[in-house]
Design a protein around this motif. Structure first.
Motif, PDB file in Angstrom:
ATOM      1  N   GLU A  70       0.825  -1.225   0.000  1.00 51.80           N
ATOM      2  CA  GLU A  70       0.000   0.000   0.000  1.00 51.80           C
ATOM      3  C   GLU A  70       0.853   1.267   0.000  1.00 51.80           C
ATOM      4  N   SER A  71       1.986   1.211   0.692  1.00 49.35           N
ATOM      5  CA  SER A  71       2.806   2.425   0.757  1.00 49.35           C
ATOM      6  C   SER A  71       3.550   2.662  -0.558  1.00 49.35           C
ATOM      7  N   VAL A  72       3.751   1.615  -1.350  1.00 45.12           N
ATOM      8  CA  VAL A  72       4.444   1.779  -2.638  1.00 45.12           C
ATOM      9  C   VAL A  72       3.431   2.076  -3.746  1.00 45.12           C
ATOM     10  N   GLU A  73       2.336   1.328  -3.734  1.00 44.31           N
ATOM     11  CA  GLU A  73       1.304   1.484  -4.770  1.00 44.31           C
ATOM     12  C   GLU A  73       0.057   2.072  -4.115  1.00 44.31           C
ATOM     13  N   THR A  74       0.056   3.371  -3.971  1.00 45.46           N
ATOM     14  CA  THR A  74      -0.979   4.026  -3.168  1.00 45.46           C
ATOM     15  C   THR A  74      -2.365   4.022  -3.823  1.00 45.46           C
ATOM     16  N   THR A  75      -2.434   3.754  -5.124  1.00 45.06           N
ATOM     17  CA  THR A  75      -3.743   3.791  -5.796  1.00 45.06           C
ATOM     18  C   THR A  75      -4.399   2.407  -5.873  1.00 45.06           C
ATOM     19  N   TRP A  76      -3.709   1.364  -5.427  1.00 41.90           N
ATOM     20  CA  TRP A  76      -4.234   0.004  -5.607  1.00 41.90           C
ATOM     21  C   TRP A  76      -5.320  -0.380  -4.594  1.00 41.90           C
TER      22      TRP A  76
END
Ligand SMILES: [Zn+2]
Length: 274
Positions: A70-76
């Motif tokens: 979540e912290s890397v891919e915030t839109t997922w």
């Protein structure tokens, strides 16, 4: 596989091509990297003392990989997949005769075989439940203290519990402990006056409603009364599907209920309830 400072991967778990791989492929690749890096803390810096407490390595890696992704891919909105990827397999394994407890006695290394859906997925589901009950800030504080207190050492589950207890502000009195106890709650007007139990499916358990209430939920969801679908989270909507099908499988609810409920899926655009 996580070794101290050296992570090894199956080649197939790493193969990703921007133009040719699917998005599921990309998610799986990132998730396995996040899982193995989490082990640098939960598994290597602090290691389970014996096979009985393997969940201290694996449940944490399985749960915290979500926060990392979540912290890397915030839109997922990666956490929205949790019920599908972890809870569902945990419930399936836990409803079979071969299920075992998350922490279990292992006398000899030969007895270390375990059901990964229990140690990894149920373990992660229980950690998710703990985080929701304690609140994220207290949960994270407890985990930081647990890692600091036990770094470069081996641990048993009781040591994790010690740190969680220090931050926990709840008492058992807040929970129903006897079958005959009742509690009174206010219903939420935004949900057509219906009461959704187990908000966001945060707890690792199933909820059965009186038949009349199932009927009201089915009406509301299938017809999207007062845009109820957007008032419920993805996890809430998934929760209805999982619970009704599993209760029917256990003979506690007629299959007519989950099948009638499934009609709402024609309006469902998210992957997880499907
Ligand atoms: Zn692992």
């Amino acid at each position: 596989m996580e070794n101290w400072g050296l992570i090894t991967f199956r080649e197939t778990a790493m193969l990703y091509h921007e133009d040719e791989s699917t998005s599921a492929n990309k998610m799986a690749t990132i998730a396995v990297i996040a899982h193995e890096i989490t082990h640098m803390w939960f598994g290597n810096l602090v290691t389970c003392k014996w096979w009985s407490d393997l969940w201290l390595n694996e449940a944490f890696a399985s749960y915290l990989e979500y926060a990392a992704v979540e912290s890397v891919e915030t839109t997922w909105n990666y956490f929205d997949l949790f019920l599908m990827t972890d809870t569902l397999s945990a419930l399936t394994a836990d409803s079979s005769a071969t299920s075992h407890s998350i922490v279990r006695p292992v006398r000899e290394p030969e007895e270390r075989a375990y059901t990964s859906a229990i140690v990894y997925n149920k373990g992660a589901s229980v950690l998710r439940m703990l985080e929701f009950v304690m609140g994220t800030t207290s949960f994270q504080k407890a985990l930081t203290a647990y890692i600091k207190a036990n770094e470069y050492n081996v641990v048993e589950t009781v040591q994790l519990w010690d740190e969680l207890e220090k931050e926990n502000t709840h008492t058992q009195l807040e929970f129903i402990t006897k079958k005959e106890e009742t509690i009174t709650v206010e219903t939420d007007a935004s949900l057509n006056g219906l009461l959704k139990i187990n908000t966001n499916s945060e707890g690792f358990y199933l909820v059965n409603y009186p038949e009349e209430d199932w009927g009201k939920w089915i009406d509301a969801l299938v017809n999207d009364q007062n845009s109820i679908l957007s008032d419920l989270t993805v996890s809430d909507r998934t929760n209805f599907i999982i619970d009704s099908f599993y209760l029917s499988r256990a003979g506690l609810l007629s299959y007519e209920t989950p099948l009638a409920l499934s009609e709402y899926l024609k309006r469902e655009k998210h992957l997880t309830p499907w």
